[in-house]
Design a protein around this motif. Sequence first.
Motif, PDB file in Angstrom:
ATOM      1  N   GLU A 149       0.813  -1.171   0.038  1.00 60.81           N
ATOM      2  CA  GLU A 149       0.064   0.095  -0.015  1.00 60.81           C
ATOM      3  C   GLU A 149       0.917   1.172   0.061  1.00 60.81           C
ATOM      4  N   LYS A 150       2.223   1.274   0.506  1.00 63.03           N
ATOM      5  CA  LYS A 150       2.963   2.222   0.721  1.00 63.03           C
ATOM      6  C   LYS A 150       3.722   2.502  -0.705  1.00 63.03           C
ATOM      7  N   ILE A 151       4.050   1.286  -1.389  1.00 62.37           N
ATOM      8  CA  ILE A 151       4.882   1.061  -2.387  1.00 62.37           C
ATOM      9  C   ILE A 151       4.211   1.601  -3.692  1.00 62.37           C
ATOM     10  N   VAL A 152       3.073   0.895  -4.189  1.00 65.22           N
ATOM     11  CA  VAL A 152       2.455   0.734  -5.280  1.00 65.22           C
ATOM     12  C   VAL A 152       1.824   2.294  -5.634  1.00 65.22           C
ATOM     13  N   GLY A 153       2.351   2.806  -6.815  1.00 64.92           N
ATOM     14  CA  GLY A 153       2.014   4.257  -7.189  1.00 64.92           C
ATOM     15  C   GLY A 153       2.852   5.372  -6.350  1.00 64.92           C
ATOM     16  N   GLU A 154       3.420   5.036  -5.460  1.00 67.87           N
ATOM     17  CA  GLU A 154       4.489   5.971  -4.643  1.00 67.87           C
ATOM     18  C   GLU A 154       5.854   5.718  -4.920  1.00 67.87           C
ATOM     19  N   LYS A 155       6.280   4.492  -4.739  1.00 70.48           N
ATOM     20  CA  LYS A 155       7.669   4.125  -4.785  1.00 70.48           C
ATOM     21  C   LYS A 155       8.137   3.263  -5.874  1.00 70.48           C
ATOM     22  N   THR A 156       7.204   3.208  -6.983  1.00 71.55           N
ATOM     23  CA  THR A 156       7.546   2.547  -8.057  1.00 71.55           C
ATOM     24  C   THR A 156       7.236   3.384  -9.293  1.00 71.55           C
ATOM     25  N   ASN A 157       7.889   3.382 -10.427  1.00 71.68           N
ATOM     26  CA  ASN A 157       7.795   3.975 -11.617  1.00 71.68           C
ATOM     27  C   ASN A 157       8.552   3.456 -12.657  1.00 71.68           C
ATOM     28  N   VAL A 158       8.115   3.662 -14.090  1.00 73.26           N
ATOM     29  CA  VAL A 158       8.481   3.256 -15.136  1.00 73.26           C
ATOM     30  C   VAL A 158       8.613   4.263 -16.355  1.00 73.26           C
ATOM     31  N   PHE A 159       9.683   4.155 -16.744  1.00 74.55           N
ATOM     32  CA  PHE A 159      10.123   5.231 -18.294  1.00 74.55           C
ATOM     33  C   PHE A 159      10.577   4.748 -19.030  1.00 74.55           C
ATOM     34  N   PHE A 160       9.785   4.724 -20.404  1.00 72.95           N
ATOM     35  CA  PHE A 160      10.525   4.122 -21.438  1.00 72.95           C
ATOM     36  C   PHE A 160      10.159   4.985 -22.780  1.00 72.95           C
ATOM     37  N   LEU A 161      10.983   4.724 -23.881  1.00 72.18           N
ATOM     38  CA  LEU A 161      10.933   5.322 -25.127  1.00 72.18           C
ATOM     39  C   LEU A 161      10.692   4.221 -26.279  1.00 72.18           C
ATOM     40  N   LEU A 216      17.089   8.856 -19.147  1.00 69.59           N
ATOM     41  CA  LEU A 216      18.138   9.011 -18.116  1.00 69.59           C
ATOM     42  C   LEU A 216      17.824  10.195 -16.800  1.00 69.59           C
ATOM     43  N   GLU A 217      17.732  11.215 -17.434  1.00 69.19           N
ATOM     44  CA  GLU A 217      17.556  12.537 -16.940  1.00 69.19           C
ATOM     45  C   GLU A 217      16.200  12.301 -16.150  1.00 69.19           C
ATOM     46  N   VAL A 218      15.360  12.177 -16.752  1.00 66.77           N
ATOM     47  CA  VAL A 218      14.048  11.870 -16.092  1.00 66.77           C
ATOM     48  C   VAL A 218      13.891  10.959 -14.908  1.00 66.77           C
ATOM     49  N   PHE A 219      14.463   9.884 -15.191  1.00 69.25           N
ATOM     50  CA  PHE A 219      14.755   9.000 -14.105  1.00 69.25           C
ATOM     51  C   PHE A 219      15.370   9.323 -12.926  1.00 69.25           C
ATOM     52  N   GLN A 220      16.539   9.920 -13.440  1.00 66.30           N
ATOM     53  CA  GLN A 220      17.576  10.390 -12.158  1.00 66.30           C
ATOM     54  C   GLN A 220      16.703  11.418 -11.340  1.00 66.30           C
ATOM     55  N   LYS A 221      16.007  12.250 -11.961  1.00 62.90           N
ATOM     56  CA  LYS A 221      15.186  13.383 -11.487  1.00 62.90           C
ATOM     57  C   LYS A 221      13.982  12.622 -10.429  1.00 62.90           C
ATOM     58  N   TRP A 222      13.573  11.744 -10.922  1.00 57.10           N
ATOM     59  CA  TRP A 222      12.390  10.848 -10.122  1.00 57.10           C
ATOM     60  C   TRP A 222      13.154  10.234  -9.038  1.00 57.10           C
ATOM     61  N   VAL A 223      14.186   9.508  -8.903  1.00 61.07           N
ATOM     62  CA  VAL A 223      14.935   8.998  -7.836  1.00 61.07           C
ATOM     63  C   VAL A 223      15.377   9.889  -6.959  1.00 61.07           C
ATOM     64  N   GLN A 248      24.480   1.980 -22.514  1.00 63.97           N
ATOM     65  CA  GLN A 248      24.650   3.444 -21.823  1.00 63.97           C
ATOM     66  C   GLN A 248      23.830   3.473 -20.629  1.00 63.97           C
ATOM     67  N   VAL A 249      22.599   3.051 -20.839  1.00 68.12           N
ATOM     68  CA  VAL A 249      21.737   3.157 -19.533  1.00 68.12           C
ATOM     69  C   VAL A 249      22.183   2.351 -18.384  1.00 68.12           C
ATOM     70  N   ILE A 281      13.362   1.654 -18.508  1.00 69.94           N
ATOM     71  CA  ILE A 281      13.845   1.775 -16.946  1.00 69.94           C
ATOM     72  C   ILE A 281      12.725   1.661 -16.041  1.00 69.94           C
ATOM     73  N   ALA A 282      12.635   0.820 -14.919  1.00 70.76           N
ATOM     74  CA  ALA A 282      11.834   0.853 -14.055  1.00 70.76           C
ATOM     75  C   ALA A 282      12.444   0.454 -12.805  1.00 70.76           C
ATOM     76  N   ALA A 283      11.953   1.052 -11.520  1.00 68.75           N
ATOM     77  CA  ALA A 283      12.549   0.860 -10.269  1.00 68.75           C
ATOM     78  C   ALA A 283      11.605   0.783  -9.254  1.00 68.75           C
ATOM     79  N   ILE A 284      11.892   0.419  -8.255  1.00 64.33           N
ATOM     80  CA  ILE A 284      11.304   0.432  -6.759  1.00 64.33           C
ATOM     81  C   ILE A 284      12.045   1.011  -5.800  1.00 64.33           C
TER      82      ILE A 284
END
Length: 286
Positions: A149-161, A216-223, A248-249, A281-284
Amino acid sequence: MIGLICESATDTPFEVLEKDYVRWVSLRVILGEKEYRDVLEISQLEVLKFMETDIPKTSLPNYKDTYDAFEDLIKKGYEEIFAVTISSGISGTYNLFENIALEMRKKYSVKIKIIDSKNISIGAGVIVYRISELIDMGKDFEYIQNEMEKIVGEKTNVFFLVPTLKYLKANGRIGKVSASIGTFLNIKPIISVNKEGMYFDVAKSRGMKRSVEKLLEVFQKWVGNKKINAVGIYKSGNSDQTNEYVQQVIDEINKMNPNKVFVGDISSVALVHTGDGLVGIAAILY
């Protein structure tokens, strides 16, 4: 004992799928008049070949396959089960799992929690990984449910092109992504999933090379300054250029000192909606 079920579109890493308490259900890929179970009966290469001349489709997991996955765990003594699906805003698998869970609760004395990851591909897969990690640590059902409940939508994300939006549009998965982005300008959107579980574009850049840098820029900003529990770097296709972008990623992500890194290919079901050349890229986060 706690069991765990996921579906193929979560792109869950194989080291998780191999655990005794994990079951995995295939979605279906439709090429013309023929239907295949994702991963088990169809490869990326076969789907890409078909996509040269036609648009493939996808379908939910087979009802019996899904029913059997739940029942198999229960008959092996698992009285508490978590099941993770990709976003209900993108797929109907969540509803299928919920319906079968309802049947199982009536038939057996079991606890079942279906988790709508609000995510896609390895973005859902890292949630499956985290649940397995907590199970291995000996955490109980209520603890894991509270963590999700704490993680889903808050501490996970995905970015792709992707090189083209053609397949997202053709399969009705475009969501809130701007479908009018001019291909003649070679503009590529960085796509993510919002809190409603729908695709949207978070940034745009021109050309794949610059877009990978923007990704990479968007992902690093989110983290930000948070620590990464697990990160997945996934692709579609196997061109030299795509592999170079992925490397590279990987090199940049490793500088962020994640606890766990997964590298792989998206499933054939995901490929149907994105086409060749995806870099994601996706992360938790902790």
